[in-house]
Design a protein around this motif. Structure first.
Motif, PDB file in Angstrom:
ATOM      1  N   HIS A   1       0.835  -1.205   0.000  1.00 41.37           N
ATOM      2  CA  HIS A   1       0.000   0.000   0.000  1.00 41.37           C
ATOM      3  C   HIS A   1       0.871   1.257   0.000  1.00 41.37           C
ATOM      4  CE1 HIS A   1      -3.607   2.330   0.706  1.00 41.37           C
ATOM      5  NE2 HIS A   1      -2.989   2.946   1.678  1.00 41.37           N
ATOM      6  N   VAL A   2       1.298   1.656  -1.188  1.00 41.96           N
ATOM      7  CA  VAL A   2       2.115   2.853  -1.349  1.00 41.96           C
ATOM      8  C   VAL A   2       1.421   3.755  -2.360  1.00 41.96           C
ATOM      9  CG1 VAL A   2       4.349   3.764  -2.023  1.00 41.96           C
ATOM     10  CG2 VAL A   2       4.204   1.537  -0.890  1.00 41.96           C
ATOM     11  N   PRO A   3       0.742   4.796  -1.887  1.00 41.01           N
ATOM     12  CA  PRO A   3       0.071   5.687  -2.841  1.00 41.01           C
ATOM     13  C   PRO A   3       1.069   6.309  -3.807  1.00 41.01           C
ATOM     14  CG  PRO A   3      -0.632   6.137  -0.591  1.00 41.01           C
ATOM     15  CD  PRO A   3       0.531   5.185  -0.510  1.00 41.01           C
TER      16      PRO A   3
ATOM     17  N   ARG B   1      -9.615   1.102 -11.602  1.00 40.85           N
ATOM     18  CA  ARG B   1      -8.212   0.667 -11.596  1.00 40.85           C
ATOM     19  C   ARG B   1      -7.269   1.868 -11.431  1.00 40.85           C
ATOM     20  NH1 ARG B   1      -8.317  -1.668 -16.112  1.00 40.85           N
ATOM     21  NH2 ARG B   1      -9.140  -3.606 -15.276  1.00 40.85           N
ATOM     22  N   TYR B   2      -7.587   2.966 -12.101  1.00 46.21           N
ATOM     23  CA  TYR B   2      -6.760   4.174 -12.005  1.00 46.21           C
ATOM     24  C   TYR B   2      -6.727   4.695 -10.569  1.00 46.21           C
ATOM     25  CZ  TYR B   2      -5.300   9.022 -12.700  1.00 46.21           C
ATOM     26  OH  TYR B   2      -4.653  10.234 -12.605  1.00 46.21           O
ATOM     27  N   LEU B   3      -7.903   4.845  -9.950  1.00 44.67           N
ATOM     28  CA  LEU B   3      -7.945   5.359  -8.588  1.00 44.67           C
ATOM     29  C   LEU B   3      -7.286   4.389  -7.613  1.00 44.67           C
ATOM     30  CD1 LEU B   3     -11.507   6.959  -8.345  1.00 44.67           C
ATOM     31  CD2 LEU B   3      -9.315   8.060  -8.807  1.00 44.67           C
ATOM     32  N   ALA B   4      -7.521   3.098  -7.798  1.00 53.50           N
ATOM     33  CA  ALA B   4      -6.903   2.104  -6.911  1.00 53.50           C
ATOM     34  C   ALA B   4      -5.387   2.148  -7.021  1.00 53.50           C
ATOM     35  CB  ALA B   4      -7.425   0.704  -7.243  1.00 53.50           C
ATOM     36  N   THR B   5      -4.866   2.371  -8.211  1.00 53.92           N
ATOM     37  CA  THR B   5      -3.416   2.479  -8.395  1.00 53.92           C
ATOM     38  C   THR B   5      -2.893   3.744  -7.721  1.00 53.92           C
ATOM     39  OG1 THR B   5      -3.524   1.236 -10.460  1.00 53.92           O
ATOM     40  CG2 THR B   5      -1.549   2.545 -10.090  1.00 53.92           C
TER      41      THR B   5
ATOM     42  N   PRO C   1      -2.096  -3.511  -6.728  1.00 55.56           N
ATOM     43  CA  PRO C   1      -0.670  -3.827  -6.583  1.00 55.56           C
ATOM     44  C   PRO C   1       0.127  -3.680  -7.878  1.00 55.56           C
ATOM     45  CG  PRO C   1      -1.948  -5.828  -6.646  1.00 55.56           C
ATOM     46  CD  PRO C   1      -2.934  -4.694  -6.656  1.00 55.56           C
ATOM     47  N   ALA C   2       0.493  -2.478  -8.192  1.00 57.65           N
ATOM     48  CA  ALA C   2       1.224  -2.199  -9.429  1.00 57.65           C
ATOM     49  C   ALA C   2       2.571  -2.910  -9.479  1.00 57.65           C
ATOM     50  CB  ALA C   2       1.421  -0.693  -9.595  1.00 57.65           C
ATOM     51  N   VAL C   3       3.129  -3.234  -8.314  1.00 52.77           N
ATOM     52  CA  VAL C   3       4.436  -3.889  -8.288  1.00 52.77           C
ATOM     53  C   VAL C   3       4.339  -5.409  -8.364  1.00 52.77           C
ATOM     54  CG1 VAL C   3       5.544  -2.008  -7.047  1.00 52.77           C
ATOM     55  CG2 VAL C   3       4.496  -3.875  -5.766  1.00 52.77           C
TER      56      VAL C   3
ATOM     57  N   LEU D   1       0.893 -10.380 -10.971  1.00 54.85           N
ATOM     58  CA  LEU D   1      -0.033 -11.490 -10.776  1.00 54.85           C
ATOM     59  C   LEU D   1      -1.158 -11.102  -9.816  1.00 54.85           C
ATOM     60  CD1 LEU D   1      -0.889 -14.352 -11.357  1.00 54.85           C
ATOM     61  CD2 LEU D   1       0.667 -15.131  -9.544  1.00 54.85           C
ATOM     62  N   ALA D   2      -0.830 -10.440  -8.725  1.00 56.72           N
ATOM     63  CA  ALA D   2      -1.868  -9.974  -7.802  1.00 56.72           C
ATOM     64  C   ALA D   2      -2.790  -8.978  -8.499  1.00 56.72           C
ATOM     65  CB  ALA D   2      -1.242  -9.354  -6.559  1.00 56.72           C
ATOM     66  N   ALA D   3      -2.211  -8.098  -9.318  1.00 56.30           N
ATOM     67  CA  ALA D   3      -3.016  -7.136 -10.073  1.00 56.30           C
ATOM     68  C   ALA D   3      -3.957  -7.856 -11.027  1.00 56.30           C
ATOM     69  CB  ALA D   3      -2.110  -6.171 -10.839  1.00 56.30           C
TER      70      ALA D   3
END
Length: 144
Positions: free
Chosen positions: A18-20, A98-102, A108-110, A113-115
């Motif tokens: 969780h890193v905004p 997806r945009y707001l969640a990122t 999880p942009a990093v 697979l989770a994304a």
């Protein structure tokens, strides 16, 4: 009265790093939709959970028709997100979500697979409601 139970996904947030990625100087975004939960409710919830400033603009059917006729709406649809920085509106509820969640660090942009697993859940919801949408809004899909 007791507080509502925490949704099952919230305890998993630490797993998603969780890193905004937004900055504090980002302009306030505006979500444009009707005064109903509908396709915008997940977007509203995501912004609230992610602590993203978001103006929730609720428009009438007449205002929607005028915006659609003017060409202001991508694909002639809402929800739409005004990024507040002069760029064109962002359309399609799953893309906005997806945009707001990122931005909030909830997607999880990093971890690709989770994304992808999260994206699969969103796609499953879209699939589940496809028949309902076609039945309810037949003319949009070429059915009279």
């Amino acid at each position: 009265r007791e507080a509502p139970a925490v949704p099952p996904l919230l305890p998993l947030l630490p797993l998603f790093n969780h890193v905004p990625v937004r900055t504090t100087m980002a302009p306030i975004m505006k979500l444009i939709y009707f005064d109903i939960p509908g396709k915008a409710e997940a977007i509203r919830l995501c912004a609230a959970v992610g602590n993203l400033p978001l103006d929730d603009i609720r428009i009438s059917r007449d205002a929607f028709a005028a915006m659609k006729l003017s060409g202001a709406l991508p694909f002639g649809q809402i929800p739409a997100l005004d990024l507040g920085d002069g760029q064109p509106l962002l359309a399609q509820s799953s893309a906005i979500l997806r945009y707001l969640a990122t931005l909030a660090g909830l997607h999880p942009a990093v971890d690709p697979l989770a994304a992808a697993r999260i994206d699969a859940l969103v796609a499953a919801e879209e699939d589940m409601f496809c028949g309902v949408q076609v039945a309810r809004y037949g003319p949009r899909f070429g059915f009279e």
